[in-house]
Structures are given as C-alpha cells and as structure tokens.
Design a protein around this motif. Sequence first.
Motif, PDB file in Angstrom:
ATOM      1  N   MET A 187       0.509  -1.124  -0.224  1.00 14.19           N
ATOM      2  CA  MET A 187      -0.255  -0.424   0.024  1.00 14.19           C
ATOM      3  C   MET A 187       0.761   1.166  -0.295  1.00 14.19           C
ATOM      4  O   MET A 187       1.467   1.336   0.690  1.00 14.19           O
ATOM      5  CB  MET A 187      -1.329   0.314   1.295  1.00 14.19           C
ATOM      6  CG  MET A 187      -2.172   1.025   1.375  1.00 14.19           C
ATOM      7  SD  MET A 187      -2.403   1.016   2.851  1.00 14.19           S
ATOM      8  CE  MET A 187      -1.347   0.791   4.073  1.00 14.19           C
ATOM      9  N   PRO A 188       0.819   2.570  -0.906  1.00 11.75           N
ATOM     10  CA  PRO A 188       1.236   3.203  -0.667  1.00 11.75           C
ATOM     11  C   PRO A 188       1.189   4.422   0.529  1.00 11.75           C
ATOM     12  O   PRO A 188      -0.150   4.567   0.698  1.00 11.75           O
ATOM     13  CB  PRO A 188       1.155   3.731  -2.314  1.00 11.75           C
ATOM     14  CG  PRO A 188       0.237   2.947  -3.429  1.00 11.75           C
ATOM     15  CD  PRO A 188      -0.210   1.941  -2.148  1.00 11.75           C
ATOM     16  N   ILE A 189       1.652   4.665   0.951  1.00 13.40           N
ATOM     17  CA  ILE A 189       1.901   5.508   1.546  1.00 13.40           C
ATOM     18  C   ILE A 189       2.603   6.916   1.583  1.00 13.40           C
ATOM     19  O   ILE A 189       3.371   6.362   1.383  1.00 13.40           O
ATOM     20  CB  ILE A 189       1.955   4.685   2.749  1.00 13.40           C
ATOM     21  CG1 ILE A 189       1.882   4.001   3.443  1.00 13.40           C
ATOM     22  CG2 ILE A 189       2.196   6.027   4.500  1.00 13.40           C
ATOM     23  CD1 ILE A 189       2.461   2.547   4.485  1.00 13.40           C
ATOM     24  N   ILE A 190       2.243   8.217   1.337  1.00 12.40           N
ATOM     25  CA  ILE A 190       2.543   9.549   1.505  1.00 12.40           C
ATOM     26  C   ILE A 190       2.833  10.071   2.912  1.00 12.40           C
ATOM     27  O   ILE A 190       0.737  10.500   3.280  1.00 12.40           O
ATOM     28  CB  ILE A 190       1.905  10.273  -0.145  1.00 12.40           C
ATOM     29  CG1 ILE A 190       1.668   9.597  -1.047  1.00 12.40           C
ATOM     30  CG2 ILE A 190       2.964  11.860  -0.082  1.00 12.40           C
ATOM     31  CD1 ILE A 190       1.234   9.872  -2.268  1.00 12.40           C
ATOM     32  N   MET A 191       3.516  10.348   3.547  1.00 13.97           N
ATOM     33  CA  MET A 191       4.225  11.021   5.119  1.00 13.97           C
ATOM     34  C   MET A 191       3.807  12.833   3.851  1.00 13.97           C
ATOM     35  O   MET A 191       4.096  12.988   3.597  1.00 13.97           O
ATOM     36  CB  MET A 191       5.075  10.658   5.540  1.00 13.97           C
ATOM     37  CG  MET A 191       4.555   8.899   5.748  1.00 13.97           C
ATOM     38  SD  MET A 191       6.017   8.218   7.020  1.00 13.97           S
ATOM     39  CE  MET A 191       4.735   9.346   8.700  1.00 13.97           C
ATOM     40  N   THR A 242      10.042  20.163   7.223  1.00 11.67           N
ATOM     41  CA  THR A 242      10.979  19.060   6.395  1.00 11.67           C
ATOM     42  C   THR A 242      11.795  18.186   6.779  1.00 11.67           C
ATOM     43  O   THR A 242      12.003  17.779   5.811  1.00 11.67           O
ATOM     44  CB  THR A 242      11.374  20.112   5.634  1.00 11.67           C
ATOM     45  OG1 THR A 242      12.258  21.438   6.660  1.00 11.67           O
ATOM     46  CG2 THR A 242      10.805  21.106   4.798  1.00 11.67           C
ATOM     47  N   GLU A 243      12.294  18.519   8.157  1.00 14.94           N
ATOM     48  CA  GLU A 243      13.597  17.656   8.254  1.00 14.94           C
ATOM     49  C   GLU A 243      13.374  16.686   8.231  1.00 14.94           C
ATOM     50  O   GLU A 243      14.188  15.924   8.930  1.00 14.94           O
ATOM     51  CB  GLU A 243      13.856  18.566   9.999  1.00 14.94           C
ATOM     52  CG  GLU A 243      15.307  19.374   9.624  1.00 14.94           C
ATOM     53  CD  GLU A 243      14.324  20.965   9.948  1.00 14.94           C
ATOM     54  OE1 GLU A 243      13.436  21.095  10.762  1.00 14.94           O
ATOM     55  OE2 GLU A 243      14.359  21.726   8.817  1.00 14.94           O
ATOM     56  N   LEU A 244      11.759  15.893   8.029  1.00 14.80           N
ATOM     57  CA  LEU A 244      11.764  14.966   8.321  1.00 14.80           C
ATOM     58  C   LEU A 244      11.057  14.007   7.498  1.00 14.80           C
ATOM     59  O   LEU A 244      11.443  12.693   7.521  1.00 14.80           O
ATOM     60  CB  LEU A 244      10.112  14.974  10.011  1.00 14.80           C
ATOM     61  CG  LEU A 244      10.329  15.416  10.743  1.00 14.80           C
ATOM     62  CD1 LEU A 244       8.681  15.670  11.386  1.00 14.80           C
ATOM     63  CD2 LEU A 244      11.087  14.656  11.927  1.00 14.80           C
ATOM     64  N   GLU A 245      11.545  14.732   6.409  1.00 11.52           N
ATOM     65  CA  GLU A 245      11.462  13.712   5.138  1.00 11.52           C
ATOM     66  C   GLU A 245      12.080  12.929   5.071  1.00 11.52           C
ATOM     67  O   GLU A 245      12.128  11.324   4.800  1.00 11.52           O
ATOM     68  CB  GLU A 245      11.922  14.570   3.832  1.00 11.52           C
ATOM     69  CG  GLU A 245      11.678  14.219   2.531  1.00 11.52           C
ATOM     70  CD  GLU A 245      11.839  14.738   1.291  1.00 11.52           C
ATOM     71  OE1 GLU A 245      11.686  14.612  -0.443  1.00 11.52           O
ATOM     72  OE2 GLU A 245      12.229  16.351   1.163  1.00 11.52           O
ATOM     73  N   ARG A 246      13.280  12.811   5.658  1.00 16.20           N
ATOM     74  CA  ARG A 246      14.259  11.315   5.647  1.00 16.20           C
ATOM     75  C   ARG A 246      14.052  10.548   6.068  1.00 16.20           C
ATOM     76  O   ARG A 246      13.458   9.966   5.814  1.00 16.20           O
ATOM     77  CB  ARG A 246      16.116  12.283   5.989  1.00 16.20           C
ATOM     78  CG  ARG A 246      16.848  11.136   5.482  1.00 16.20           C
ATOM     79  CD  ARG A 246      18.815  11.268   5.965  1.00 16.20           C
ATOM     80  NE  ARG A 246      18.449  11.713   7.217  1.00 16.20           N
ATOM     81  CZ  ARG A 246      19.038  11.992   8.100  1.00 16.20           C
ATOM     82  NH1 ARG A 246      20.605  11.676   7.548  1.00 16.20           N
ATOM     83  NH2 ARG A 246      19.714  12.091   9.109  1.00 16.20           N
ATOM     84  N   SER A 247      12.872  10.720   7.775  1.00 18.38           N
ATOM     85  CA  SER A 247      12.821   9.820   8.192  1.00 18.38           C
ATOM     86  C   SER A 247      11.392   9.381   8.291  1.00 18.38           C
ATOM     87  O   SER A 247      11.530   8.194   8.371  1.00 18.38           O
ATOM     88  CB  SER A 247      12.759  10.177   9.617  1.00 18.38           C
ATOM     89  OG  SER A 247      12.225  11.409   9.774  1.00 18.38           O
ATOM     90  N   ALA A 248      10.940  10.243   7.222  1.00 11.55           N
ATOM     91  CA  ALA A 248       9.603   9.139   7.027  1.00 11.55           C
ATOM     92  C   ALA A 248      10.007   8.371   5.907  1.00 11.55           C
ATOM     93  O   ALA A 248       9.557   6.900   5.812  1.00 11.55           O
ATOM     94  CB  ALA A 248       8.619  10.413   6.194  1.00 11.55           C
ATOM     95  N   LYS A 249      11.412   8.966   4.716  1.00 15.24           N
ATOM     96  CA  LYS A 249      11.880   7.768   3.498  1.00 15.24           C
ATOM     97  C   LYS A 249      11.809   6.172   4.148  1.00 15.24           C
ATOM     98  O   LYS A 249      11.684   5.395   4.221  1.00 15.24           O
ATOM     99  CB  LYS A 249      12.495   8.234   3.267  1.00 15.24           C
ATOM    100  CG  LYS A 249      12.016   9.625   1.873  1.00 15.24           C
ATOM    101  CD  LYS A 249      11.124   8.900   1.222  1.00 15.24           C
ATOM    102  CE  LYS A 249      10.989   9.944   0.284  1.00 15.24           C
ATOM    103  NZ  LYS A 249      11.215  10.325  -0.762  1.00 15.24           N
TER     104      LYS A 249
END
Length: 125
Positions: A78-82, A87-94
């Motif tokens: 299932m695709p998940i878009i966080m 903006t600092e959280l993009e890397r931890s989301a990935k």
Amino acid sequence: MNKQKRVMIADDDPGILDAVEAMLEFGGYQVSSTPNGATLLDITDDFPDLLLLDIWMPGTDGRDVCKQLKAQESSRKMPIIMISASTELERSAKEAGADDFLEKPFDMDELLQKIEFYLNKNESN
C-alpha cells in the motif's frame, strides 16, 4: 473508469482532514479519515488503495505506524505518502518506509499528482 479508488487520511488537524477529504471526494475518490494513526494498526484487511499519513499525531508517531504497515505482508504494498509541517522529517519518513513525503502546507495539485502516480503505479504492478 474502474472501481473508485480508496484513499485514507490520518491527520490530527481537522482543517486538513476536511480540506483534503473534500478535494479528494471531488476528484472521484472514496475517502475515509482518522485523527488517530494508531487506529490504522487495527485494520487487518480491506486496506485503502493509498494512505496519506501525518507524522506527528497525539500518542502516535506516523513513522512507527508506517514501519509497522510496511512490515506486514497484507499492507506492505500500500503506497504511503507522509505529511508534516517540518521539512527535516522527509528523510526519517523515507527511512520509515514511506513511498513519498509532502511538506505542509502542501499544494493540492501536487498532492493529487502524487496520489495519481502511486495509484497508477500500483495498478501496473
């Protein structure tokens, strides 16, 4: 068009839930929402076609929810878009397994493009 695609939004901001839900319904999607990300872990089958998941919610970190969903066979694809205001959280989301990331406030057209992309990508797999 084939059956209506189902998108679920998990965000504790009622304004975002209302706005995104209205826009997606207008776009022809079947939309459900929850202000509490932990409820997503109670779903055992019948997952949505795509999940829009906030990172910071009371009592739940969206990254933990994402990791758990991506670890389960039933929800792994299932695709998940966080989404997050930081903006600092993009890397931890990935790193948590998210397929994509959007910074709040996001552009609705960009959100729709990402949703279309992942739903079409999943159809072709």
